[in-house]
Design an enzyme around this catalytic site. Structure first.
Site, short mmCIF file in Angstrom:
data_model
loop_
_atom_site.label_atom_id
_atom_site.label_comp_id
_atom_site.label_asym_id
_atom_site.label_seq_id
_atom_site.Cartn_x
_atom_site.Cartn_y
_atom_site.Cartn_z
N LEU A 133 42.20 51.48 37.21
CA LEU A 133 41.55 51.11 38.47
C LEU A 133 41.72 52.30 39.39
CD1 LEU A 133 42.78 47.44 39.16
CD2 LEU A 133 40.53 48.17 38.38
N ASP A 134 40.65 52.68 40.10
CA ASP A 134 40.80 53.85 40.96
C ASP A 134 41.73 53.55 42.13
OD1 ASP A 134 39.25 53.03 43.36
OD2 ASP A 134 37.53 53.09 42.02
N LYS A 135 42.13 54.58 42.82
CA LYS A 135 43.17 54.47 43.85
C LYS A 135 42.83 53.44 44.91
CE LYS A 135 45.87 57.30 47.08
NZ LYS A 135 46.09 58.67 47.63
N THR A 153 40.87 50.79 44.64
CA THR A 153 40.55 49.46 44.11
C THR A 153 41.83 48.68 43.87
OG1 THR A 153 38.53 50.28 43.07
CG2 THR A 153 39.42 48.21 42.23
#
Length: 209
Positions: free
Chosen positions: A103-105, A107
C-alpha cells in the site's frame, strides 16, 4: 518438510544467523539426537525439537492482518521513514513476516504480512486473480460513464488496466466516494486509474482482499 533453521525461526527461537551457530554447536536435538546441519529437513508436525534441553513449541506459518495507517511505507526497512514493520511486534518480526504486496505511503487499510512464501505468491501473482477492495474519496463529481470506463480498463501509462468493479457510493460537486475492486497491483494503481478519468484521489482505504 522444512529446514531445521527455518523450523526454529518460525518458532521464534532466534534469528536465522543465531540459529545456524546454535545448531552447529550441537545445542539442538531432534527426537533426542543432536543435529549439527541446519539444512537438514524435518516434518515439523511430527518431531520433538529441543534447544539446550528445553522443548521448543513449534509454530506453523504466520499470517497477520494489519490496519496500516497513512504515513507508513510498505517496506521492510527505510533509514528515513516509518515502515509498517515498526507496527509489528518483535516476536512476529523474528518469525520472518513480510508485507504481502504493498500500500502506498498515503493509503491506509488492510495489509497482510506473512512468512508463508507460497501464500504470498498466490495472493500477489496476477494469474491467481485475487481482488482487492478499496474505498476511494475523489475530488469532483464522479459520473456513471466514468465509472464504466474504470470497469472496462483505462490507460495508466504503458499499461491498460484489467477489468474492475466500481460502485459509486456518493456524489457531489466537490467530492465523490466509490468502492473499486481490482485484481492487479501496479504502483499507485487506484490513484492513477481515477486520475485517468479526471479525478484526484483525496483519501484511499483498502478494506478487503
Amino acid at each position: 518438510m522444512q529446514r531445521l533453521d527455518r523450523i526454529l525461526s518460525e518458532a521464534g527461537v532466534a534469528s536465522r544467523k543465531e540459529l545456524r551457530a546454535m545448531i552447529r554447536a550441537g545445542r539442538v536435538t531432534v527426537d533426542g539426537a543432536a543435529v549439527t546441519d541446519e539444512s537438514r529437513k524435518f516434518d515439523e508436525t511430527a518431531v520433538r525439537v529441543t534447544v539446550d534441553g528445553s522443548p521448543v513449541r513449534l509454530r506453523g506459518p504466520v499470517l497477520i492482518l494489519l490496519h496500516k495507517p497513512a504515513g507508513y511505507l510498505t517496506a521492510a526497512d527505510d533509514p528515513k521513514a516509518k515502515t509498517v514493520m515498526d507496527l509489528v511486534p518483535e516476536a512476529y518480526r523474528k518469525l520472518g513476516v513480510m508485507p504481502v504486496g504493498r500500500l502506498d505511503k498515503d493509503t491506509e487499510g488492510l495489509l497482510l504480512l506473512t512468512n508463508d512464501g507460497d501464500l504470498a505468491f498466490k495472493l500477489t501473482h496476477p494469474n491467481h486473480n485475487v481482488f482487492k477492495t478499496y474505498i476511494a474519496e475523489v475530488a469532483g463529481f464522479l459520473t456513471m460513464s466514468e465509472a464504466k470506463k474504470l470497469e472496462r480498463g483505462v490507460d495508466i501509462g504503458k499499461h491498460i488496466t484489467a477489468p474492475a468493479q466500481v460502485e459509486i457510493i456518493s456524489q457531489s460537486d466537490s467530492t465523490s466516494v466509490a468502492q473499486i475492486k481490482i485484481s492487479e497491483g501496479k504502483n499507485r494503481q487506484v490513484r492513477r486509474m481515477f486520475e485517468a478519468v479526471g479525478h484526484r484521489v483525496v483519501a484511499l482505504e483498502r478494506t478487503a482482499i
